[in-house]
Design an enzyme around this catalytic site. Structure first.
Site, PDB file in Angstrom:
ATOM      1  N   ARG A 245       0.707  -1.249   0.198  1.00 59.19           N
ATOM      2  CA  ARG A 245       0.085   0.279   0.017  1.00 59.19           C
ATOM      3  C   ARG A 245       0.892   1.555   0.062  1.00 59.19           C
ATOM      4  NH1 ARG A 245      -3.902  -2.929  -1.539  1.00 59.19           N
ATOM      5  NH2 ARG A 245      -5.686  -3.363  -0.221  1.00 59.19           N
ATOM      6  N   GLU A 274      -3.494   7.508  -5.006  1.00 61.97           N
ATOM      7  CA  GLU A 274      -4.017   6.759  -6.139  1.00 61.97           C
ATOM      8  C   GLU A 274      -4.906   7.621  -6.821  1.00 61.97           C
ATOM      9  OE1 GLU A 274      -1.581   2.224  -5.035  1.00 61.97           O
ATOM     10  OE2 GLU A 274      -3.937   2.160  -5.910  1.00 61.97           O
ATOM     11  N   HIS A 293      -0.554  -0.155  -9.802  1.00 63.53           N
ATOM     12  CA  HIS A 293      -1.153  -1.031  -8.850  1.00 63.53           C
ATOM     13  C   HIS A 293      -2.073  -1.553  -9.370  1.00 63.53           C
ATOM     14  CE1 HIS A 293      -3.298  -0.979  -4.399  1.00 63.53           C
ATOM     15  NE2 HIS A 293      -2.652  -2.235  -4.871  1.00 63.53           N
TER      16      HIS A 293
END
Length: 338
Positions: A245, A274, A293
């Site tokens: 993360r 993000e 991601h």
């Protein structure tokens, strides 16, 4: 199971017809099991409104929306939050447990794809893959001697978080001739010993590692686990890899460390926030490899995670204990009618 057990899908990764950015996630299995499903309206910000989820028994959360206790209290029909993935940041397990809400994740299905993603970034950095790619595609073949990698044999890999993914990464690293050290908040020395891993504190891990892999869960206590002090303790030749993360790393501190050459580079599949701002400096650094991601989003990932999350929804709907509840006691309590 109620006659009309309804499942709401979050719209962050799903279209109204049920197709998703991950591909086919097997929603036909919900229909075959007698469950109704539909994609909910898109959330404003990172939190759904109570009136949006109030008509559902379960929510299949693809992304990282917040589910605070007040939201579930205002939507008492919801008894199950099923996460499409292993992370549960944005969810307070204890608070939702107090509201009688079962929270499930898919840790087993995510473990290998995430570990492979970490290894991919580690090897790309160790071989300076991006630099060599740029040299070749820009016709700078004469410069290829300037981009010799460090390799991994005999190096030390430090894993921040020896949980499911971190443990799997140890196995992938085993044939490469590296030394592995790790931190583990659970202090599971037996697991570490079985894996051949030395447990150390974060200070030692930062100082001794040639590659630091962030593999911890994001909680309030682990936010900015990699901070300015941690980065200052790293070797100037060391690399940081984060597939967990973005919030686990102090991004401003990392940017400074990379700019000033205090660490050699970074491989990041996650950022905070993000998506990042277009002017995020990490996106323009030559010693940083960034992916959106999604590095672990392989066909194997989709198949494994989809199977796990759909099975969890069907199990809870039919009164069966799901495979991966964050707190098994919640399911047992409401099954007894407590």
């Amino acid at each position: 199971m109620s006659e009309r057990y309804r499942v709401g899908l979050t719209a962050d990764c799903a279209r109204p017809d049920g197709s998703t950015i991950f591909g086919d996630v097997g929603l036909d299995r919900l229909t075959a099991a007698g469950l109704e499903w539909e994609v909910m309206p898109d959330a404003e910000g990172h939190e759904l409104a109570a009136d949006v989820i109030a008509g559902y028994d379960a929510v299949l959360s693809f992304g990282h929306l917040r589910f605070p206790r007040a939201l579930l209290r205002a939507a008492p029909r919801v008894k199950h939050i099923a996460r499409f993935g292993a992370g549960y940041d944005g969810i307070d397990p204890a608070a939702l447990a107090a509201e009688g809400v079962v929270v499930t994740t898919t840790p087993t299905a995510v473990r290998r794809p995430l570990a492979l993603s970490a290894l991919t970034l580690l090897l790309a950095l160790s071989h300076r893959l991006l630099d060599n790619h740029r040299a070749a595609t820009s016709g700078r073949w004469a410069d290829r001697g300037a981009y010799r990698g460090t390799g991994v044999a005999g190096r030390t890999v430090g894993i921040l978080g020896l949980g499911s993914m971190g443990s799997d990464l140890v196995g992938l690293l085993a044939p490469l001739g590296v030394r592995v050290i790790a931190t583990d908040r659970s202090g599971n020395t037996e697991r570490a010993a079985a894996l051949g891993v030395e447990l150390v504190d974060t200070d030692r891990l930062a100082a001794e590692s040639d590659y630091v892999v962030v593999a911890a869960a994001l909680t309030e206590s682990s936010r900015h686990l990699v901070d300015r002090d941690f980065l200052a303790a790293m070797k100037p030749t060391a690399y940081l890899v984060n597939v967990a993360r973005g919030g686990l790393v102090d991004q401003a501190a990392l940017t400074d460390a990379l700019r000033e050459g205090r660490i050699a580079g970074a491989g990041l599949d996650v950022l905070d926030p993000e998506p990042p701002s277009p002017d995020e400096p990490l996106l323009r650094m030559d010693n940083v490899l960034v992916t959106p991601h999604a590095l672990c989003w392989t066909a194997d990932f989709t198949a494994g995670v989809a199977t796990s999350v759909i099975e969890a929804i069907i199990d809870v709907a039919h009164g069966r204990r799901p495979a991966h509840p964050l707190d098994p006691r919640v399911f047992d309590r409401w099954r007894r009618g407590d």
